[in-house]
Design a protein around this motif. Structure first.
Motif, PDB file in Angstrom:
ATOM      1  N   ILE A  99       7.694 -19.588 -53.597  1.00  0.00           N
ATOM      2  CA  ILE A  99       6.397 -19.008 -53.241  1.00  0.00           C
ATOM      3  C   ILE A  99       5.243 -19.765 -53.894  1.00  0.00           C
ATOM      4  O   ILE A  99       4.237 -20.089 -53.250  1.00  0.00           O
ATOM      5  CB  ILE A  99       6.354 -17.516 -53.645  1.00  0.00           C
ATOM      6  CG1 ILE A  99       7.393 -16.725 -52.847  1.00  0.00           C
ATOM      7  CG2 ILE A  99       4.968 -16.938 -53.416  1.00  0.00           C
ATOM      8  CD1 ILE A  99       7.536 -15.285 -53.295  1.00  0.00           C
ATOM      9  N   LEU A 151       3.264 -20.632 -48.584  1.00  0.00           N
ATOM     10  CA  LEU A 151       4.531 -20.815 -49.270  1.00  0.00           C
ATOM     11  C   LEU A 151       4.742 -22.310 -49.521  1.00  0.00           C
ATOM     12  O   LEU A 151       3.966 -23.152 -49.076  1.00  0.00           O
ATOM     13  CB  LEU A 151       5.677 -20.222 -48.457  1.00  0.00           C
ATOM     14  CG  LEU A 151       5.639 -18.707 -48.245  1.00  0.00           C
ATOM     15  CD1 LEU A 151       6.881 -18.240 -47.501  1.00  0.00           C
ATOM     16  CD2 LEU A 151       5.515 -17.963 -49.566  1.00  0.00           C
ATOM     17  N   ALA A 162       9.624 -20.170 -46.145  1.00  0.00           N
ATOM     18  CA  ALA A 162       9.178 -21.409 -46.787  1.00  0.00           C
ATOM     19  C   ALA A 162       9.650 -22.626 -46.007  1.00  0.00           C
ATOM     20  O   ALA A 162       8.912 -23.613 -45.860  1.00  0.00           O
ATOM     21  CB  ALA A 162       9.694 -21.456 -48.224  1.00  0.00           C
TER      22      ALA A 162
END
Length: 661
Positions: A481, A396, A389
């Protein structure tokens, strides 16, 4: 509901702090976590009512200061920006509290730690909910105080003492600039309320202040002062030195203060004052330059760090640069969008690092780790999600916000901004993506995938964290996420009315329309640079390709960057040491112990021996005697004033009585 969400952390702090001896470890921890958890639940309701239902709430409790034209009330403003910040602060704080119950279980001062976390959360909520600059400054200073207490929690460690003092002193510089900015705001607008200031701002576009024969645009001057405050709190280039050293505190402190809340206070300040900042092209240019330089500097410095928490700390500094960069592009909604996404995956990284440190008996050097993927599979999976991320892996959280900032940087909507500066800032931001991906996966390889460099004694004791520590990590991983995908449309979607008038948004989202029609290769550039950084980290860690690098240049450059570009030695040599020398030789020796003492106790009193002996006898050193003299003097003044008003004493008699009393 609105006031309760702010007051609950204060109640939790007071009870868990002062009643920790009675409640015990688990009682204080559970009570503190429950208070901030209820605040998070109420924040969700506020987010629904204010954000989705477009029902802005303005609450004025009671008068605070009323003198002349300065009228300040205890007031709270709950608009779209406040509702988002409430979600960020309370959610991360709740998870950190839950994580700390297990992480700090063996610490004898856990109730005090929980109290400090709660008081920090309270001041942060005061900061984001204030409706005027003075109340905001109260929360601003309270956050600084709470950060000092948390960084210095293990106060028996010299490094913790030094880091806490450094954080406090460096932030004083930014706080001084912010305080001058608040004074200037009141001088210009005769008010400290946000709504009054923002509504009057357009009428002061061509208003100038004259200082030493120099005319300075008022809005530009105020914007510079506000930016100085943001530089100190959000660790931008120049006042960034406190952020890596603040890792000396417990790991939950790093996750709460230096990933999600305190360091974003400066970004929140710029976003909150966007209706004022937008009227000065000079400030927008400064934001772009400083944001891009901070992003690049922190990214390349984090590449050569070996301490696990310091690598993540420099990544925080780099991501804060992106947020300031986005503000300079007049895309304040994109900045707060990245702020929200960053809070989740950066808290995930810090708490996962805490899980590693907890498992390795407080070992933080990545060079002494390795092969932890076999011992800590869950932590490895969660750390990998956070790193992906952070690197901007597609779909993400970081991908939706950071890549969009880089796309917007390709567009120059400000005609007064030098195109070469805009192009340089754009490339600095793009190159930072490469280094971010590199140090993120360098961390993964050194800690989890490379051969182990730990001792047998440590490896035999390595174990996965318990469920109470893993649950917050799993929740943060889910947020890392999905949070970007779920919030993109109503945060930065075209035509969204979520923000209303809480922040400045360009009409018709002109930047967003142009960003959608960029060339395909430009849109792919951040991903390609990120992928190249991952491949480079893989080659260096899995092969001997690095032998081919020119070591003469590489060793010098690596030494320079690993020493953090010598910012601390430069500050010590050119600022701190001269100030300390001046303070000792000039103010202490010549003024305090020289002129003042010779003119006072060692000088003047020697010419009046009778009074000198009497005063020496009165100085007994007992507080009861001093209190008696204070009360006696106060009563004497009251009697004197009564005589003057009722008996009409002459001025001469007044001074005679005053002299003898």
């Amino acid at each position: 509901m609105y006031i309760t969400v702010v007051i609950l952390p204060l109640i939790g702090s007071l009870i868990s702090g002062f009643g920790g001896r009675l409640l015990g470890y688990y009682g204080a921890s559970v009570f503190a976590t429950s208070c901030v958890g209820v605040s998070f639940f109420l924040s969700l309701l506020i987010f629904y009512e204010v954000g989705f239902c477009n029902s802005v709430c303005y609450i004025s409790l009671s008068p605070w200061i009323s003198t002349g034209t300065l009228v300040v009330n205890w007031g709270f403003l709950f608009d779209a920006v406040t509702s988002v910040m409430l979600i960020v602060v309370t959610s991360i704080s709740t998870l950190v509290h839950m994580y700390s119950i297990s992480y700090m279980a063996n610490d004898p001062h856990c109730p005090r730690f929980m109290s400090y976390l709660e008081i920090f959360t309270f001041f942060m909520l005061v900061l984001v909910t204030a409706d005027n600059t003075l109340q905001m400054f109260l929360g601003w200073e309270g956050v600084g105080l709470a950060s000092y207490l948390l960084i210095n929690f293990w106060f028996t460690r010299l490094a913790a003492n030094q880091s806490a003092i450094k954080a406090l002193v460096v932030n004083r510089i930014g706080d001084f600039g912010l305080s001058i900015g608040i004074f200037t705001l009141f001088y210009i607008f005769n008010s400290v309320d946000y709504l009054t200031i923002f509504s009057l701002t357009p009428f002061f576009q061509n208003y100038y202040l004259s200082f030493l024969g120099i005319d300075i645009n008022t809005l530009t001057f105020i914007g510079i002062l506000l930016f100085i405050g943001a530089v100190g709190k959000s660790a931008q280039l120049g006042l960034h030195t406190w952020l890596p050293d603040a890792m000396e505190g417990p790991t939950p402190v790093s996750a709460l203060i230096h990933a999600a809340t305190m360091v974003t206070a400066g970004v929140f300040l710029i976003i909150r004052f966007s209706p004022l900042v937008e009227y000065s092209s000079t400030i927008l240019g400064i934001l772009i330059v400083f944001g891009s330089l901070t992003t690049f500097f922190a990214a390349i410095t984090g590449t050569f760090q070996n301490d696990l928490k310091r690598v993540i700390a420099y990544s925080t500094c780099s991501q804060l640069g992106y947020m300031i960069f986005a503000c300079g592009l007049s895309c304040y909604n994109v900045s707060i969008f990245h702020l929200t996404n960053h809070a989740f995956f950066k808290a995930l990284l810090f708490l996962s690092a805490g899980s590693i440190i907890h498992a390795l008996s407080d070992e933080q050097d990545m060079r002494r780790m390795g092969s932890l993927s076999q011992f800590l599979p869950v932590t490895y999976s969660l750390m990998l999600i956070g790193s992906l991320a952070l690197a901007g892996f597609p779909f993400l959280a970081g991908f939706y916000s950071k890549d969009f900032i880089l796309e917007l940087s390709q567009i120059t909507t400000n005609s007064n901004l030098n195109s070469s500066i805009a192009a340089l800032s754009c490339w600095l931001g793009s190159l930072s993506v490469l280094f971010t991906a590199f140090y993120s996966f360098r961390l993964i390889y050194l800690a989890f995938l490379n051969n182990s460099n730990s001792s047998k004694k440590i490896l035999t004791g390595v174990h996965e964290s318990n469920l109470l520590m893993l649950i917050p990590l799993i929740i943060l991983a889910i947020g890392s996420i999905f949070i970007g995908y779920l919030t993109k449309d109503f945060f930065i979607g075209f035509g969204t009315s979520f923000w209303n008038s809480s922040i400045f948004i360009l009409p018709y989202n002109a930047n967003f329309i142009e960003a959608e029609f960029l060339e395909v290769q430009i849109k792919w550039l951040p991903f390609l640079l990120s992928a190249f950084g991952v491949i480079l980290a893989t080659i260096i860690n899995l092969s001997r390709f690095y032998i081919l690098i020119n070591w003469n240049f590489h060793s010098f450059f690596a030494f320079l960057v690993s020493k953090k570009w010598f910012w601390d030695p430069i500050y010590n040599r050119f600022f701190i040491y001269p100030i300390l020398t001046f303070g000792y030789n000039t103010t202490l020796k010549n003024l305090d112990r020289g002129f003042i003492e010779l003119a006072g106790p060692y000088g003047t009193m020697n010419f009046i021996p009778i009074w000198a002996n009497l005063i020496k006898k009165l100085q007994t050193g007992q507080i009861t005697h001093y209190i008696f003299f204070m009360v006696l003097g106060l009563c004497s003044f009251f009697i004197l004033f009564y005589l003057i008003e009722n008996l009409q004493f002459s001025i001469f008699l007044y001074f005679v009585l005053l002299f003898f009393i």
